[in-house]
Design an enzyme around this catalytic site. Structure first.
Site, PDB file in Angstrom:
ATOM      1  N   CYS A 199      -3.283  15.221  17.436  1.00  0.00           N
ATOM      2  CA  CYS A 199      -2.653  16.535  17.389  1.00  0.00           C
ATOM      3  C   CYS A 199      -1.391  16.512  18.233  1.00  0.00           C
ATOM      4  O   CYS A 199      -1.448  16.242  19.444  1.00  0.00           O
ATOM      5  CB  CYS A 199      -3.626  17.600  17.912  1.00  0.00           C
ATOM      6  SG  CYS A 199      -2.896  19.243  18.061  1.00  0.00           S
TER       7      CYS A 199
ATOM      8  N   CYS B 245     -26.226  27.931  20.076  1.00  0.00           N
ATOM      9  CA  CYS B 245     -24.875  27.405  20.268  1.00  0.00           C
ATOM     10  C   CYS B 245     -24.656  26.978  21.717  1.00  0.00           C
ATOM     11  O   CYS B 245     -23.540  26.633  22.104  1.00  0.00           O
ATOM     12  CB  CYS B 245     -23.834  28.442  19.853  1.00  0.00           C
ATOM     13  SG  CYS B 245     -23.916  29.988  20.790  1.00  0.00           S
TER      14      CYS B 245
ATOM     15  N   GLU C 130     -30.155  43.243  13.920  1.00  0.00           N
ATOM     16  CA  GLU C 130     -28.820  42.896  14.407  1.00  0.00           C
ATOM     17  C   GLU C 130     -28.172  44.132  15.021  1.00  0.00           C
ATOM     18  O   GLU C 130     -28.300  45.228  14.485  1.00  0.00           O
ATOM     19  CB  GLU C 130     -27.978  42.369  13.247  1.00  0.00           C
ATOM     20  CG  GLU C 130     -26.492  42.285  13.483  1.00  0.00           C
ATOM     21  CD  GLU C 130     -26.128  41.337  14.616  1.00  0.00           C
ATOM     22  OE1 GLU C 130     -25.243  41.700  15.417  1.00  0.00           O
ATOM     23  OE2 GLU C 130     -26.725  40.248  14.699  1.00  0.00           O
TER      24      GLU C 130
ATOM     25  N   CYS D   2      -1.722  24.036  13.221  1.00  0.00           N
ATOM     26  CA  CYS D   2      -2.945  23.610  13.917  1.00  0.00           C
ATOM     27  C   CYS D   2      -3.872  22.856  12.972  1.00  0.00           C
ATOM     28  O   CYS D   2      -4.263  23.367  11.915  1.00  0.00           O
ATOM     29  CB  CYS D   2      -3.656  24.831  14.487  1.00  0.00           C
ATOM     30  SG  CYS D   2      -5.270  24.471  15.224  1.00  0.00           S
TER      31      CYS D   2
ATOM     32  N   CYS E 140      -1.032  22.934  23.678  1.00  0.00           N
ATOM     33  CA  CYS E 140      -2.352  23.542  23.480  1.00  0.00           C
ATOM     34  C   CYS E 140      -3.404  22.511  23.851  1.00  0.00           C
ATOM     35  O   CYS E 140      -3.401  21.387  23.328  1.00  0.00           O
ATOM     36  CB  CYS E 140      -2.542  23.972  22.026  1.00  0.00           C
ATOM     37  SG  CYS E 140      -4.208  24.623  21.671  1.00  0.00           S
TER      38      CYS E 140
ATOM     39  N   GLN F 226     -20.519  32.148  10.952  1.00  0.00           N
ATOM     40  CA  GLN F 226     -20.336  30.825  11.542  1.00  0.00           C
ATOM     41  C   GLN F 226     -18.959  30.273  11.189  1.00  0.00           C
ATOM     42  O   GLN F 226     -18.474  30.416  10.062  1.00  0.00           O
ATOM     43  CB  GLN F 226     -21.417  29.869  11.030  1.00  0.00           C
ATOM     44  CG  GLN F 226     -22.840  30.254  11.425  1.00  0.00           C
ATOM     45  CD  GLN F 226     -23.166  29.920  12.876  1.00  0.00           C
ATOM     46  OE1 GLN F 226     -22.287  29.524  13.654  1.00  0.00           O
ATOM     47  NE2 GLN F 226     -24.423  30.088  13.252  1.00  0.00           N
TER      48      GLN F 226
ATOM     49  N   ASN G  42     -31.202  33.462  16.613  1.00  0.00           N
ATOM     50  CA  ASN G  42     -29.879  32.825  16.635  1.00  0.00           C
ATOM     51  C   ASN G  42     -29.005  33.631  17.584  1.00  0.00           C
ATOM     52  O   ASN G  42     -28.079  34.328  17.161  1.00  0.00           O
ATOM     53  CB  ASN G  42     -29.295  32.797  15.226  1.00  0.00           C
ATOM     54  CG  ASN G  42     -27.945  32.088  15.170  1.00  0.00           C
ATOM     55  OD1 ASN G  42     -27.648  31.237  15.998  1.00  0.00           O
ATOM     56  ND2 ASN G  42     -27.132  32.454  14.193  1.00  0.00           N
TER      57      ASN G  42
END
Length: 383
Positions: A3, A342, A268, A87, A11, A211, A315
């Site tokens: 990159c 995660c 949720e 990007c 960045c 996601q 989750n």
């Protein structure tokens, strides 16, 4: 993956940029196994690898610069815009859209927000791409002042960006480090972006979480369906259900071997996400599936143990499920928990609070290449 932005120091968000991908994946697998080792770990499936670049379906970009020369990317330490339109981890659809959006900002005279002076209007661009190449474009504004100009010039944007299905203005009046506000103004006829994963179509509303890596999300949901099919539960809760990815995959698994599938309840906190999930459920005609808005922990704590399901899917956000829900699961008669995390560190903390539930299957899903983050899914069984 290489990159130029990273090499130039413009960045550094992708902390692992330049490290061989095989080594990244091996390190994530080793880290997950180390954290779960005190709990037995269960059988580890091989990690699910992602493509190295172009994997993000959602680009959350800060708008800087001037109305005649806007930057789309991030801000530097002094609050000046750094343009990242090329990007490499953003999807090709994003990279094609950014120059069009930059021209539109100039055409509609939507002045970028100046963080240092607290002037201007346009704070962020949030662009989501579906598996079919359609886009949801959201302009995050300080006020509704530019909305009329955005509406006026919207036909030009749609002509140059014909795959933009949903365009909205989100209003974030406060000067604070958050991505979006509560008020959303939909500017197109379409209000949802269809996200087709495996044989399930989810309808994504503007403020609904999805996601970030579409291919890995599809693999995650497919694996969950397979694991749960082997258990053949009659009932299940999907806590932190979001737009219903897990619940919809489980409830729609009506193969001859699996039978009609379990009765599933999704919980949720986000009303927008629940509305998305309900639309998907209605379209799929899943009568044994329902969604409700509420706090996952409060929902479980209100339920008598006699009403507990055979299976609970969780989750949670990075903080994990927390001590209260972990204690409820530990004391409950729930025989299996499918935990998608995660943050493997918070997963390990939650497992320590549930000693009767032990991993029998586990797998790493590399949702975020070039970073230290990943998803790990674990099937827990009561011992």
């Amino acid at each position: 993956m290489d990159c130029s932005y990273f090499d130039a120091g413009r960045c550094t968000s992708c902390a692992l940029m330049g490290r061989p991908y095989e080594a990244q994946l091996a390190d994530k697998q080793a880290h997950a196994e180390e954290l779960l080792a005190p709990f037995g770990g269960g059988t580890w499936e091989p990690p699910v690898a992602s493509r190295e670049d172009g994997y993000r379906n959602k680009a959350k970009m800060v708008v800087g610069g001037s109305v005649d020369a806007p930057t789309i990317g991030i801000l530097d330490a002094d609050g000046y815009g750094v343009d990242l339109q090329a990007c490499g981890i953003c999807s090709p659809g994003h990279r094609a859209a950014f120059p069009v959006l930059a021209r539109f900002i100039t055409l509609a005279r939507v002045t970028p927000y100046d963080v240092r002076r607290r002037t201007g209007e346009l704070k962020h661009l949030i662009v989501t791409e579906s598996p079919d190449g359609e886009l949801m474009v959201r302009f995050v504004l300080r006020s509704t002042e530019p909305v009329a100009r955005i509406r006026k010039h919207l036909p030009t944007l749609l002509a140059e960006l014909p795959n933009a299905r949903v365009v909205t203005a989100n209003v974030l009046p406060e000067h604070k480090a958050v991505l979006e506000g509560d008020h959303e103004i939909v500017l197109t006829d379409a209000e949802t972006l269809p996200m087709r994963l495996n044989d399930v179509t989810m309808h994504l509303r503007p403020q609904s979480f999805f996601q970030t890596n579409t291919e890995i999300a599809a693999a995650l949901y497919a694996e969950a369906r397979t694991w749960i099919r082997d258990l053949a539960p009659d009932s299940a809760w999907d806590l932190y259900s979001g737009v219903g990815g897990f619940a919809l995959h489980i409830a729609s698994d009506a193969s001859a071997e699996a039978g009609p599938g379990p009765a599933v309840t999704g919980i949720e906190t986000s009303v927008e996400a629940v509305a998305s999930a309900e639309l998907s459920r209605t379209d799929a005609a899943l009568s044994r599936l329902s969604f409700a808005a509420g706090d996952a922990t409060e929902f479980a704590l209100r339920a008598p143990h006699a009403d507990a399901p055979d299976l609970v899917i969780v989750n949670p956000p990075r903080r994990g499920i927390g001590s209260e829900l972990a204690r409820w699961l530990e004391a409950s008669p729930v025989s299996h928990v499918l935990y998608s995390s995660c943050n493997a560190a918070s997963l390990a903390k939650d497992l320590a609070a549930m000693p009767s539930l032990r991993p029998v299957r586990a797998r790493v899903f590399d949702m975020f290449p070039q970073t230290t983050h990943f998803e790990v899914m674990v099937l827990l069984e009561r011992r």
